[in-house]
Design an enzyme around this catalytic site. Structure first.
Site, PDB file in Angstrom:
ATOM      1  N   GLY A  53     -11.688  30.653  50.881  1.00  0.00           N
ATOM      2  CA  GLY A  53     -13.078  30.234  50.782  1.00  0.00           C
ATOM      3  C   GLY A  53     -13.896  30.773  51.929  1.00  0.00           C
ATOM      4  O   GLY A  53     -13.350  31.181  52.971  1.00  0.00           O
ATOM      5  N   CYS A  80      -5.216  31.396  52.848  1.00  0.00           N
ATOM      6  CA  CYS A  80      -6.382  31.640  53.690  1.00  0.00           C
ATOM      7  C   CYS A  80      -7.046  30.325  54.128  1.00  0.00           C
ATOM      8  O   CYS A  80      -6.482  29.587  54.923  1.00  0.00           O
ATOM      9  CB  CYS A  80      -7.361  32.559  52.955  1.00  0.00           C
ATOM     10  SG  CYS A  80      -8.595  33.325  54.028  1.00  0.00           S
ATOM     11  N   TYR A  81      -8.225  29.989  53.607  1.00  0.00           N
ATOM     12  CA  TYR A  81      -8.886  28.727  53.946  1.00  0.00           C
ATOM     13  C   TYR A  81      -7.954  27.552  53.672  1.00  0.00           C
ATOM     14  O   TYR A  81      -7.910  26.578  54.433  1.00  0.00           O
ATOM     15  CB  TYR A  81     -10.168  28.593  53.122  1.00  0.00           C
ATOM     16  CG  TYR A  81     -10.973  27.336  53.372  1.00  0.00           C
ATOM     17  CD1 TYR A  81     -11.971  27.291  54.339  1.00  0.00           C
ATOM     18  CD2 TYR A  81     -10.744  26.179  52.616  1.00  0.00           C
ATOM     19  CE1 TYR A  81     -12.722  26.135  54.562  1.00  0.00           C
ATOM     20  CE2 TYR A  81     -11.475  25.025  52.825  1.00  0.00           C
ATOM     21  CZ  TYR A  81     -12.464  25.010  53.797  1.00  0.00           C
ATOM     22  OH  TYR A  81     -13.200  23.860  54.011  1.00  0.00           O
ATOM     23  N   HIS A 182      -4.178  37.295  51.344  1.00  0.00           N
ATOM     24  CA  HIS A 182      -4.347  37.113  49.898  1.00  0.00           C
ATOM     25  C   HIS A 182      -3.247  37.841  49.126  1.00  0.00           C
ATOM     26  O   HIS A 182      -3.299  39.072  48.972  1.00  0.00           O
ATOM     27  CB  HIS A 182      -5.720  37.621  49.453  1.00  0.00           C
ATOM     28  CG  HIS A 182      -6.855  36.811  49.971  1.00  0.00           C
ATOM     29  ND1 HIS A 182      -7.304  35.674  49.334  1.00  0.00           N
ATOM     30  CD2 HIS A 182      -7.604  36.933  51.090  1.00  0.00           C
ATOM     31  CE1 HIS A 182      -8.307  35.152  50.026  1.00  0.00           C
ATOM     32  NE2 HIS A 182      -8.511  35.890  51.102  1.00  0.00           N
ATOM     33  N   GLU A 184      -2.762  37.688  45.994  1.00  0.00           N
ATOM     34  CA  GLU A 184      -3.196  37.925  44.620  1.00  0.00           C
ATOM     35  C   GLU A 184      -3.889  39.257  44.417  1.00  0.00           C
ATOM     36  O   GLU A 184      -4.054  39.719  43.278  1.00  0.00           O
ATOM     37  CB  GLU A 184      -4.111  36.786  44.152  1.00  0.00           C
ATOM     38  CG  GLU A 184      -5.478  36.725  44.824  1.00  0.00           C
ATOM     39  CD  GLU A 184      -5.490  35.937  46.118  1.00  0.00           C
ATOM     40  OE1 GLU A 184      -6.586  35.511  46.532  1.00  0.00           O
ATOM     41  OE2 GLU A 184      -4.405  35.763  46.729  1.00  0.00           O
ATOM     42  N   SER A 235     -17.985  38.267  14.583  1.00  0.00           N
ATOM     43  CA  SER A 235     -18.952  39.202  15.157  1.00  0.00           C
ATOM     44  C   SER A 235     -18.499  40.645  15.019  1.00  0.00           C
ATOM     45  O   SER A 235     -19.306  41.569  15.153  1.00  0.00           O
ATOM     46  CB  SER A 235     -19.167  38.888  16.637  1.00  0.00           C
ATOM     47  OG  SER A 235     -18.002  39.186  17.374  1.00  0.00           O
ATOM     48  N   GLY A 236     -17.193  40.837  14.796  1.00  0.00           N
ATOM     49  CA  GLY A 236     -16.653  42.185  14.730  1.00  0.00           C
ATOM     50  C   GLY A 236     -15.875  42.567  15.963  1.00  0.00           C
ATOM     51  O   GLY A 236     -15.182  43.578  15.977  1.00  0.00           O
ATOM     52  N   GLY A 237     -15.979  41.759  17.029  1.00  0.00           N
ATOM     53  CA  GLY A 237     -15.248  42.040  18.255  1.00  0.00           C
ATOM     54  C   GLY A 237     -13.810  41.565  18.180  1.00  0.00           C
ATOM     55  O   GLY A 237     -13.384  40.933  17.213  1.00  0.00           O
ATOM     56  N   ASP A 239     -12.328  39.247  19.947  1.00  0.00           N
ATOM     57  CA  ASP A 239     -12.165  37.797  20.054  1.00  0.00           C
ATOM     58  C   ASP A 239     -12.301  37.104  18.701  1.00  0.00           C
ATOM     59  O   ASP A 239     -11.431  36.347  18.283  1.00  0.00           O
ATOM     60  CB  ASP A 239     -13.188  37.214  21.036  1.00  0.00           C
ATOM     61  CG  ASP A 239     -13.136  37.897  22.388  1.00  0.00           C
ATOM     62  OD1 ASP A 239     -12.059  38.395  22.746  1.00  0.00           O
ATOM     63  OD2 ASP A 239     -14.168  37.933  23.065  1.00  0.00           O
ATOM     64  N   SER A 240     -13.416  37.352  18.016  1.00  0.00           N
ATOM     65  CA  SER A 240     -13.637  36.651  16.749  1.00  0.00           C
ATOM     66  C   SER A 240     -12.700  37.157  15.661  1.00  0.00           C
ATOM     67  O   SER A 240     -12.281  36.384  14.788  1.00  0.00           O
ATOM     68  CB  SER A 240     -15.102  36.784  16.310  1.00  0.00           C
ATOM     69  OG  SER A 240     -15.441  38.133  16.052  1.00  0.00           O
ATOM     70  N   LYS A 382      -9.504  37.853  28.454  1.00  0.00           N
ATOM     71  CA  LYS A 382      -9.620  38.864  27.397  1.00  0.00           C
ATOM     72  C   LYS A 382      -8.286  39.559  27.118  1.00  0.00           C
ATOM     73  O   LYS A 382      -7.915  39.753  25.951  1.00  0.00           O
ATOM     74  CB  LYS A 382     -10.684  39.888  27.790  1.00  0.00           C
ATOM     75  CG  LYS A 382     -10.793  41.087  26.868  1.00  0.00           C
ATOM     76  CD  LYS A 382     -11.353  40.712  25.505  1.00  0.00           C
ATOM     77  CE  LYS A 382     -12.853  40.610  25.552  1.00  0.00           C
ATOM     78  NZ  LYS A 382     -13.446  40.469  24.213  1.00  0.00           N
TER      79      LYS A 382
END
Length: 526
Positions: A53, A80-81, A182, A184, A235-237, A239-240, A382
């Site tokens: 942080g 870290c923090y 870090h 990550e 929607s065509g993407g 995800d949907s 995603k």
């Protein structure tokens, strides 16, 4: 579900911690630092990670540890923090940023005379639980002003930096592990090993896989909707489309999938989506609403207003379709949406977050919507959706498609959206994306887009003066869209695609390439 809970203290890398854990096939969620011990238990916390942080733990108003955290009896990883908080709470000593200290005190290596380290640092004398199995040089990414200069009683210092500052410490009896750097980020090349060792201390099974996600999501949908029907906006993407396959598997005939062709899609995309989903067994209802959306957007230039108008029209269309398709006693009770975890975060889904931009499928829904929401992907990133898509059999050319915004090309047009400008941008976009595929660069980029600006400039075409549009091309690399870097596309490619655009789209006489990362920019221009 048992999880590792990441407590967010405001680090720019908090989301990345969660992504790294999920890459290790462990479920992880993010919560605000105001979380209580009871909340952590309710979340099934088998382990807790304290993020970094920007604050100083020595400040009077700095966020502290959740009360009762250390008494939960679960492994804790403090980064870290978070490490500085643990040190302060357990009786160690923290040197404030820019505060001079005396070297050689208890737990302080010689030379540690000032707090703060930034950038890459080599660790020396590393060991302990988290470093088990790590060999050779260990490079860590540091970004801290405060420093722990005296470890609390019972803690063993397990790594220091060449400058003499404590880089890691642990209390194995209490199951508390602390890292000043870090693990990550990619700049800590062996950091994933440390996260994996922490996962091992929790005893959690490594079962966060696409197949298990599909099974659990399918069961949850069936339990939630019962015998009711569900309206889904396609929607065509990715995800949907993936959500359509999941719901088709879970409830089949109860799914009412509606594809709204709002005229804001890429060139030929509407026909492609319809053919592909019907071939996969989804019973698709297609609504031609192109003129309706153009009328609603007429005269509108503000990007946020455009998003809200498009989202509002979507809702109106769905409500109309629900009434038309739901004639009879049962009606349609549920609305399914492909909301993702980054959507939730960017739309101020966590306490204190600023709204970067609104998403058409998160928030802003009218109180009298008339549906209950079903969001099976709300906790997924995603790339996890792509893995689910593969498990459900979505073909590669659809599964690997770049993210595409719900408002479509409307937010890639600076200023007013008109039919002529939409058609122009669709042609430019098609040239760009086609060239990326041809040159083998499409899968090397996270997202690529063309933007139609309001700038027009003088040019020369065919020995005559032209006054054409300026278009901007943008391509980025990313893991989950939360941060992104501009893609280093080859100069030869950019020269080729620029030439193709001005030849195929004569209304355009100037092409530029966007080299802004996120942050400070966003991926989309609007």
């Amino acid at each position: 579900m048992a999880s590792i809970v990441v407590i967010d203290y405001g680090s720019q890398y908090t989301r990345l911690i969660t992504r790294r854990l999920r890459e290790l096939n462990v479920y992880s969620v993010i919560v605000a630092h105001t979380v209580s011990a009871k909340d952590l238990s309710d979340l099934g916390a088998a382990g807790v990670i304290l993020s970094g942080g920007p604050r100083s733990v020595t400040a009077a108003d700095s966020p502290g540890l959740p009360p009762g955290l250390l008494e939960l009896g679960v492994p804790i990883l403090a980064i870290c923090y978070g490490m500085q908080l643990i040190a302060r709470e357990a009786g160690g000593r923290v040197l404030a940023r820019n505060e001079a200290g005396e070297a050689g005190g208890a737990g302080i290596a010689s030379g540690a005379g000032r707090a703060g380290e930034y950038g890459k640092a080599a660790l020396v004398d590393y060991g302990g639980t988290l470093f088990d199995g790590v060999e050779g040089e260990f490079v860590a990414w540091m970004s801290h002003g405060d420093s722990v200069v005296e470890a609390p009683s019972g803690f063993e210092v397990t790594a220091t930096t060449e400058s003499g500052l404590i880089a890691a410490m642990e209390h194995t009896g209490r199951g508390v592990y602390c890292l000043q750097f870090h693990p990550e980020v990619r700049h800590t090349p062996k950091g994933a090993v440390l996260l994996e060792r922490f996962v091992e201390t929790t005893g959690l099974p490594r079962d966060w896989t696409a197949e298990n996600i599909v099974q659990e999501a399918t069961a949850n949908v069936r339990a939630a909707v019962g015998s009711q029907r569900v309206l889904l906006a396609i929607s065509g993407g990715v995800d949907s489309s993936t959500l359509g396959l999941l719901l088709n598997r879970a409830i089949h005939d109860q799914l009412v999938a509606v594809f709204v062709d709002h005229g804001l899609l890429r060139l030929g995309e509407a026909d492609e989506v319809e053919r592909a989903l019907r071939a996969l067994g989804v019973d698709l209802h297609v609504v031609d609403a192109k003129e309706r959306f153009l009328r609603a957007l007429a005269g509108v230039s503000d990007p946020e207003t455009k998003r809200k108008i498009i989202g509002g029209e979507f809702i109106k269309v769905f409500e109309e379709q629900a009434r038309a398709l739901g004639a009879g006693a049962e009606g349609i009770r549920f609305l399914a949406q492909g909301t993702l975890y980054p959507d939730v975060i960017e739309s101020a889904g966590t306490a204190g977050a600023a709204v970067i931009k609104s998403h058409h499928n998160v928030g802003g829904l009218p109180a009298d919507l008339g549906f209950e929401l079903i969001e099976p992907f709300r906790n997924l990133f995603k790339d996890e959706v792509r893995e689910v898509a593969e498990a459900l059999g979505l073909p590669p050319h659809l599964r690997e498609r770049h993210p595409f915004p719900g408002p479509g090309l409307a937010i890639r047009i600076i200023g007013e959206v008109t039919k002529e400008r939409l058609e122009l941008l669709a042609r430019v976009d098609d040239v760009f994306v086609t060239a990326l595929r041809e040159f083998g660069l499409y899968l090397e980029t996270w997202q690529a887009l063309a933007v139609l600006t309001q700038v027009r400039s003088v040019g020369v075409m065919g020995d005559e003066r032209s006054y054409g549009y300026l278009v901007a091309l943008r391509a980025v690399t990313s893991v989950d869209g939360m941060t992104a870097d501009w893609a280093r596309l080859p100069h030869e490619f950019l020269a080729t695609v620029s030439s193709r655009i001005v030849n195929a789209v004569p209304e355009v006489n100037r092409v530029v390439y966007d080299i802004t990362s996120k942050p400070p920019g966003t991926i989309e221009w609007e």
